[in-house]
Motif scaffolding. Structure first.
Motif, PDB file in Angstrom:
ATOM      1  N   UNK A   1       0.948  -1.173   0.013  1.00 54.63           N
ATOM      2  CA  UNK A   1      -0.089  -0.113  -0.074  1.00 54.63           C
ATOM      3  C   UNK A   1       0.897   1.106   0.028  1.00 54.63           C
ATOM      4  N   UNK A   2       2.128   1.381   0.737  1.00 56.31           N
ATOM      5  CA  UNK A   2       2.982   2.375   0.760  1.00 56.31           C
ATOM      6  C   UNK A   2       4.131   1.807   0.884  1.00 56.31           C
ATOM      7  N   UNK A   3       5.194   2.331   0.440  1.00 59.01           N
ATOM      8  CA  UNK A   3       6.663   1.957   0.373  1.00 59.01           C
ATOM      9  C   UNK A   3       7.666   2.942   0.736  1.00 59.01           C
ATOM     10  N   UNK A   4       8.608   2.585   1.338  1.00 60.52           N
ATOM     11  CA  UNK A   4       9.736   3.368   1.802  1.00 60.52           C
ATOM     12  C   UNK A   4      10.700   3.658   0.680  1.00 60.52           C
ATOM     13  N   UNK A   5      10.930   4.999   0.255  1.00 59.00           N
ATOM     14  CA  UNK A   5      12.025   5.266  -0.716  1.00 59.00           C
ATOM     15  C   UNK A   5      11.612   4.873  -2.015  1.00 59.00           C
ATOM     16  N   UNK A   6      12.467   4.544  -2.907  1.00 56.81           N
ATOM     17  CA  UNK A   6      12.290   4.251  -4.245  1.00 56.81           C
ATOM     18  C   UNK A   6      11.423   2.876  -4.547  1.00 56.81           C
ATOM     19  N   UNK A   7      10.606   3.021  -5.504  1.00 53.65           N
ATOM     20  CA  UNK A   7       9.731   1.829  -6.010  1.00 53.65           C
ATOM     21  C   UNK A   7      10.654   0.976  -6.609  1.00 53.65           C
ATOM     22  N   UNK A   8      10.607  -0.370  -6.093  1.00 49.28           N
ATOM     23  CA  UNK A   8      11.572  -1.521  -6.262  1.00 49.28           C
ATOM     24  C   UNK A   8      10.787  -2.836  -6.958  1.00 49.28           C
ATOM     25  N   UNK A   9      10.899  -3.041  -8.310  1.00 53.48           N
ATOM     26  CA  UNK A   9      10.250  -4.364  -8.790  1.00 53.48           C
ATOM     27  C   UNK A   9      11.176  -5.394  -8.527  1.00 53.48           C
ATOM     28  N   UNK A  10      10.576  -6.675  -8.578  1.00 53.81           N
ATOM     29  CA  UNK A  10      11.230  -7.950  -8.398  1.00 53.81           C
ATOM     30  C   UNK A  10      11.601  -8.694  -9.875  1.00 53.81           C
ATOM     31  N   UNK A  11      12.691  -8.621 -10.558  1.00 53.94           N
ATOM     32  CA  UNK A  11      12.898  -9.419 -11.786  1.00 53.94           C
ATOM     33  C   UNK A  11      12.510 -11.051 -11.512  1.00 53.94           C
ATOM     34  N   UNK A  12      11.989 -11.642 -12.472  1.00 52.14           N
ATOM     35  CA  UNK A  12      11.837 -13.013 -12.427  1.00 52.14           C
ATOM     36  C   UNK A  12      11.316 -13.501 -13.712  1.00 52.14           C
ATOM     37  N   UNK A  13      11.903 -14.862 -13.959  1.00 58.15           N
ATOM     38  CA  UNK A  13      11.711 -15.493 -15.278  1.00 58.15           C
ATOM     39  C   UNK A  13      10.297 -15.881 -15.235  1.00 58.15           C
ATOM     40  N   UNK A  14       9.571 -15.955 -14.287  1.00 59.12           N
ATOM     41  CA  UNK A  14       8.126 -16.516 -14.265  1.00 59.12           C
ATOM     42  C   UNK A  14       7.355 -15.543 -15.308  1.00 59.12           C
ATOM     43  N   UNK A  15       7.745 -14.272 -15.566  1.00 55.39           N
ATOM     44  CA  UNK A  15       6.940 -13.334 -16.255  1.00 55.39           C
ATOM     45  C   UNK A  15       7.102 -13.637 -17.780  1.00 55.39           C
ATOM     46  N   UNK A  16       8.126 -14.701 -18.216  1.00 55.94           N
ATOM     47  CA  UNK A  16       8.382 -14.884 -19.651  1.00 55.94           C
ATOM     48  C   UNK A  16       7.596 -16.061 -20.082  1.00 55.94           C
ATOM     49  N   UNK A  17       7.598 -16.249 -21.248  1.00 53.70           N
ATOM     50  CA  UNK A  17       7.012 -17.739 -21.945  1.00 53.70           C
ATOM     51  C   UNK A  17       8.005 -18.947 -21.379  1.00 53.70           C
ATOM     52  N   UNK A  18       7.329 -19.846 -20.870  1.00 51.42           N
ATOM     53  CA  UNK A  18       8.052 -20.932 -20.306  1.00 51.42           C
ATOM     54  C   UNK A  18       9.112 -20.691 -19.273  1.00 51.42           C
ATOM     55  N   UNK A  19       8.960 -19.440 -18.846  1.00 53.89           N
ATOM     56  CA  UNK A  19      10.215 -19.203 -17.921  1.00 53.89           C
ATOM     57  C   UNK A  19      11.333 -18.984 -18.473  1.00 53.89           C
ATOM     58  N   UNK A  20      11.345 -18.590 -19.609  1.00 55.34           N
ATOM     59  CA  UNK A  20      12.680 -18.397 -20.362  1.00 55.34           C
ATOM     60  C   UNK A  20      12.836 -17.259 -21.322  1.00 55.34           C
ATOM     61  N   UNK A  21      13.413 -16.146 -20.782  1.00 52.67           N
ATOM     62  CA  UNK A  21      13.558 -14.825 -21.395  1.00 52.67           C
ATOM     63  C   UNK A  21      14.185 -15.297 -22.967  1.00 52.67           C
ATOM     64  N   UNK A  22      14.898 -16.321 -23.042  1.00 53.16           N
ATOM     65  CA  UNK A  22      15.764 -16.286 -24.320  1.00 53.16           C
ATOM     66  C   UNK A  22      14.911 -16.779 -25.597  1.00 53.16           C
TER      67      UNK A  22
ATOM     68  N   UNK B   1      14.954  -8.186 -17.117  1.00 49.67           N
ATOM     69  CA  UNK B   1      14.160  -8.630 -15.693  1.00 49.67           C
ATOM     70  C   UNK B   1      14.025 -10.114 -15.516  1.00 49.67           C
ATOM     71  N   UNK B   2      14.886 -10.672 -15.825  1.00 50.78           N
ATOM     72  CA  UNK B   2      14.708 -12.167 -15.729  1.00 50.78           C
ATOM     73  C   UNK B   2      15.502 -12.397 -14.281  1.00 50.78           C
ATOM     74  N   UNK B   3      15.554 -13.743 -13.918  1.00 50.74           N
ATOM     75  CA  UNK B   3      16.170 -14.084 -12.603  1.00 50.74           C
ATOM     76  C   UNK B   3      17.761 -13.999 -12.687  1.00 50.74           C
TER      77      UNK B   3
END
Length: 476
Positions: free
Chosen positions: A312-333, A401-403
């Motif tokens: 809801x609220x964060x301290x400081x800058x906004x930090x996202x979490x890179x992950x392979x899960x966001x890509x097709x079959x978990x493979x950015x390549x 933004x991969x793992x």
């Protein structure tokens, strides 16, 4: 076969032979010198990825030369292979007109024709050469214009370095803010809702055509990468790393892999009169390109949604979490593989069009009707422009933004220094093992060296973190 076509070197004027050889050799040597000096220039400027891409181009040219040699050597053998005339009347690119006679060979028996005529073999030879040249040219243009777009982001990198850090590397004071007040969240989360999946994909599809990467996108993704992979070095030059990673991937895109040659063979097989294969197949890279661009934009939206749903609220800058899960079959390549295929297929379409135009004329039956030609050319131009201006820049930043991070995170001389260190350690291990005559000490040292190297690779995000003296010593 006409009398002039059968003249051999025995009855050809020597000035003709010498003149033709001179022109061919001169052109070949000029091309070789251009490639050589280009390579020297790239090495002098420490552009190792681009130099390796140039080596890949040389490999493709060598492959073309080998193909040319095979076609020339086996030309007579292929001409002597005869098949029944009825077999060659099916699956033709053009409709067989009445009264048309197939070329008959002097060695053929009745109702048999050559498998492939000399002229057709020559035309196929030219097409393969044109295809390779067009593919390399289009890849270079895509990376050049895409790189110009990416280099425009350098001002954001410089601005971040200037605004957030002073000469003593003291960060700004942290304040607690509503997460939805960040520009990154406003652009990708508000108005969509958690359950509006279709609306989210539609937003990602449209955004690739305008402002595919905004300042808030770059700033947030950059910080997420640094906090995940090199937290100890907040001054890490993300833009420079991204350019090096893109150049490293370029050497893979410029080549023609075996599966792409399979695609060429399949297309040539399906290029049958009335099927309009050359038209329908043009939509394949078009659809794939839109899908890739949409997916890359959607990865950015997913990163924003993850933060907005968890905080809801964060301290400081906004930090996202890179992950392979966001890509097709978990493979950015996979994205790189699709871009490779898209560029090659588009090159194939354009090369095939110009080859037909030059070889047979615009009105040739194999060219097809104008209503099929114009959309095909429009699609080809659209793919080239969109890939250069949007998809490639998106790929350059979103796939970070991969793992895992890419080896380009290390500068070239840092990589050389670490490799030199590993080689020295290996030599010392060998000397000690020979002196002690025991494998236990060798095994222990090998494990210790591996741990040290792994630790160095994890810690060394930039050259500044390694003493110049040690790098210089290890690279000797």
């Amino acid at each position: 076969m006409g009398e002039e076509e059968g003249v051999t070197l025995e009855y050809t004027p020597t000035w003709v032979v010498a003149g033709v050889c001179t022109v061919i050799v001169a052109i070949s040597l000029a091309a070789e010198r251009v490639l050589h000096y280009t390579g020297v220039t790239l090495k002098r400027k420490h552009q190792k990825p681009l130099f390796e891409a140039l080596q890949k181009v040389k490999e493709e040219l060598m492959l073309l030369g080998f193909i040319s040699l095979l076609l020339t050597v086996f030309q007579n053998v292929i001409n002597k292979i005869c098949v029944p005339a009825d077999v060659t009347r099916h699956m033709l690119p053009c409709k067989l007109e009445k009264g048309h006679e197939f070329e008959k060979s002097a060695t053929c028996s009745k109702n048999k024709v050559p498998l492939l005529s000399t002229e057709a073999l020559h035309h196929l030879h030219i097409f393969i050469f044109v295809l390779a040249i067009v593919h390399v040219t289009f890849c270079v243009l895509t990376v050049v214009f895409g790189g110009l777009r990416i280099r425009q982001w350098k001002r954001w990198e410089d601005e971040i370095a200037k605004n957030n850090y002073d000469s003593r590397n003291v960060p700004k004071s942290k304040t607690v803010t509503d997460v939805h007040q960040h520009a990154f969240i406003k652009e990708h989360f508000q108005g969509l809702g958690k359950n509006s999946v279709l609306l989210g994909w539609l937003y990602s599809f449209v955004k690739q055509f305008y402002g595919s990467v905004t300042k808030s996108d770059y700033t947030t993704l950059r910080l997420g990468f640094i906090m995940t992979h090199c937290r100890s070095n907040p001054k890490f030059n993300f833009h420079k790393y991204m350019i090096r990673a893109l150049e490293d991937d370029f050497k893979k895109v410029v080549g023609i892999s075996w599966y792409l040659w399979i695609f060429v063979v399949i297309f040539l097989l399906l290029n049958v009169n009335g099927w309009h294969t050359y038209f329908w197949i043009a939509f394949l890279p078009f659809v794939l390109l839109l899908a890739v661009g949409t997916k890359l934009e959607h990865v950015i939206s997913q990163l924003a949604n993850d933060v907005a749903e968890k905080h809801v609220a964060i301290e400081g800058e906004l930090v996202v979490q890179p992950s392979d899960e966001h890509f097709w079959l978990g493979r950015p390549r996979i994205v790189l593989f699709l871009i490779h295929f898209i560029l090659f297929q588009n090159s194939f379409e354009i090369a095939f069009f110009f080859w037909i135009w030059v070889q047979y004329g615009f009105d040739s039956c194999i060219m097809g009707q104008v209503r099929y030609i114009v959309p095909r050319l429009i699609i080809g131009v659209f793919i080239q422009v969109l890939c250069s201006s949007s998809t490639l820049p998106l790929y350059a930043i979103v796939t970070q933004m991969g793992t895992s991070y890419k080896k380009a995170i290390f500068d070239e001389h840092v990589q050389v220094g670490l490799v030199g260190w590993a080689q020295k350690a290996k030599k010392k291990k060998g000397f000690r093992a020979a002196g002690n005559g025991s494998g236990q000490g060798s095994s222990h040292e090998s494990t210790s060296t591996g741990i040290q190297l792994g630790s160095a690779f994890r810690k060394a995000s930039t050259p500044e973190e390694i003493q110049p003296a040690s790098v210089s010593e290890n690279s000797k």
